[in-house]
Motif scaffolding. Structure first.
Motif, PDB file in Angstrom:
ATOM      1  N   PRO A  35       5.665  56.106  30.590  1.00 21.67           N
ATOM      2  CA  PRO A  35       4.581  56.607  29.589  1.00 21.67           C
ATOM      3  C   PRO A  35       4.254  55.368  28.893  1.00 21.67           C
ATOM      4  N   ILE A  36       5.054  54.511  28.545  1.00 20.18           N
ATOM      5  CA  ILE A  36       5.040  53.228  27.824  1.00 20.18           C
ATOM      6  C   ILE A  36       4.117  52.189  28.613  1.00 20.18           C
ATOM      7  N   SER A  37       4.218  52.381  29.959  1.00 17.27           N
ATOM      8  CA  SER A  37       3.452  51.295  30.689  1.00 17.27           C
ATOM      9  C   SER A  37       2.434  51.930  31.322  1.00 17.27           C
ATOM     10  N   SER A  38       2.048  53.086  31.178  1.00 17.14           N
ATOM     11  CA  SER A  38       1.174  53.985  31.758  1.00 17.14           C
ATOM     12  C   SER A  38      -0.438  53.338  31.749  1.00 17.14           C
ATOM     13  N   VAL A  39      -0.681  52.832  30.335  1.00 15.45           N
ATOM     14  CA  VAL A  39      -1.914  52.248  30.173  1.00 15.45           C
ATOM     15  C   VAL A  39      -2.180  50.794  30.945  1.00 15.45           C
ATOM     16  N   PRO A  40      -1.150  49.972  30.643  1.00  9.86           N
ATOM     17  CA  PRO A  40      -1.381  48.790  31.180  1.00  9.86           C
ATOM     18  C   PRO A  40      -1.249  48.911  32.822  1.00  9.86           C
ATOM     19  N   TYR A  41      -0.829  49.827  33.408  1.00  9.66           N
ATOM     20  CA  TYR A  41      -0.583  49.927  34.833  1.00  9.66           C
ATOM     21  C   TYR A  41      -1.885  50.248  35.094  1.00  9.66           C
ATOM     22  N   VAL A  42      -2.533  51.357  34.632  1.00  8.18           N
ATOM     23  CA  VAL A  42      -3.883  52.001  35.010  1.00  8.18           C
ATOM     24  C   VAL A  42      -4.844  50.489  34.996  1.00  8.18           C
ATOM     25  N   PHE A  43      -4.636  49.881  33.972  1.00  7.20           N
ATOM     26  CA  PHE A  43      -5.670  48.578  33.904  1.00  7.20           C
ATOM     27  C   PHE A  43      -5.249  47.482  34.970  1.00  7.20           C
ATOM     28  N   SER A  44      -4.283  47.628  35.270  1.00  8.45           N
ATOM     29  CA  SER A  44      -3.826  46.379  36.352  1.00  8.45           C
ATOM     30  C   SER A  44      -4.141  46.707  37.648  1.00  8.45           C
ATOM     31  N   LEU A  45      -4.212  48.481  37.774  1.00  8.36           N
ATOM     32  CA  LEU A  45      -4.996  48.564  39.282  1.00  8.36           C
ATOM     33  C   LEU A  45      -6.387  48.325  39.162  1.00  8.36           C
ATOM     34  N   ARG A  46      -7.008  48.341  38.110  1.00  8.88           N
ATOM     35  CA  ARG A  46      -8.478  48.274  38.148  1.00  8.88           C
ATOM     36  C   ARG A  46      -9.071  46.788  37.903  1.00  8.88           C
ATOM     37  N   PHE A  47      -8.302  46.079  37.325  1.00  9.75           N
ATOM     38  CA  PHE A  47      -8.535  44.531  36.880  1.00  9.75           C
ATOM     39  C   PHE A  47      -7.495  43.729  37.358  1.00  9.75           C
ATOM     40  N   THR A  48      -8.182  42.303  37.232  1.00 12.70           N
ATOM     41  CA  THR A  48      -7.158  41.261  38.045  1.00 12.70           C
ATOM     42  C   THR A  48      -5.823  40.941  37.378  1.00 12.70           C
ATOM     43  N   PRO A  49      -5.752  40.812  35.996  1.00 16.58           N
ATOM     44  CA  PRO A  49      -4.386  40.585  35.279  1.00 16.58           C
ATOM     45  C   PRO A  49      -3.195  41.527  35.924  1.00 16.58           C
ATOM     46  N   THR A  50      -2.167  41.108  35.810  1.00 16.38           N
ATOM     47  CA  THR A  50      -1.114  41.912  36.298  1.00 16.38           C
ATOM     48  C   THR A  50      -0.555  43.230  35.426  1.00 16.38           C
ATOM     49  N   LEU A  51       0.490  43.839  35.823  1.00 18.87           N
ATOM     50  CA  LEU A  51       1.037  44.690  35.032  1.00 18.87           C
ATOM     51  C   LEU A  51       1.675  44.240  33.750  1.00 18.87           C
TER      52      LEU A  51
END
Length: 216
Positions: A35-51
């Protein structure tokens, strides 16, 4: 006393490193991250910056949130969370790169990777919280919200995790028109990690006693 303080901070940092690897394991299971990484992970799947890079940004917002909520009550030593954030986010990316050659095949292997990741993450959390020196940014924000609202920490933690998972799900639907990065693994880790932490406390009580602030 100084040696004991160094030992406590060393164990805290070790716990943070273990946490990072545990999150990478859960993520590589491909059933949804914690859960704590869910938002960063979804964004990393869509945009260039890493998880790890998105994790740093989100955790930085958590630190700012603590300062805004607590104001004068915010302890200056907790600014060290910024350094912890750098370490935590960097090790996530290092761990993801180390695990990149490996990929579970089929639901059975994915579930095993998920359970292994939950076990590693829970152990890292146990090691991290035992020294009672600093808080990681997410935990710090939950603590600040609990203090300001007067609501029990555990209840705020549940609401916090649910909010993050919901936000990640909404972002995933907007970006991909479906759920990516959030799934069964996210729900399992949300429930299981806390239970495993309690198990470690019963199995290895000596770790916490060894790192108690009043110990000599």
């Amino acid at each position: 006393m100084q040696q004991h303080l160094v030992r406590r901070y060393s164990f805290f940092l070790l716990g943070v490193i273990i946490n990072s690897f545990g999150i990478a394991l859960i993520t590589k299971a491909a059933l949804g991250t914690s859960p704590i990484s869910s938002v960063p992970y979804v964004f990393s799947l869509r945009f260039t910056p890493t998880l790890g890079q998105f994790t740093f940004f989100v955790n930085f917002l958590f630190i700012v949130g603590q300062i805004v909520l607590l104001r004068r009550e915010f302890q200056k030593i907790q600014l060290l969370q910024i350094g912890v954030n750098v370490l935590f986010s960097s090790i996530i990316d290092v761990s993801m790169n180390l695990l990149s050659p490996f990929a579970p095949q089929g639901f059975g292997q994915e579930l095993l990777w998920l359970l292994a990741g939950c076990a590693v993450l829970a152990f890292g959390i146990y090691v991290e919280v035992s020294p009672k020196v600093l808080m990681v940014p997410g935990e710090g924000l939950v603590s600040a919200l609990a203090r300001v609202s007067g609501i029990e920490f555990g209840s705020v933690k549940v609401a916090f995790d649910v909010t993050l998972m919901s936000l990640a799900a909404v972002c995933s639907l907007l970006f991909f028109h479906g759920l990516q990065g959030v799934g069964l693994g996210t729900l399992i880790s949300a429930v299981l990690v806390g239970l495993i932490v309690q198990l470690y406390r019963r199995l290895f009580p000596g770790i916490a006693r060894h790192l108690e602030p009043q110990a000599v």
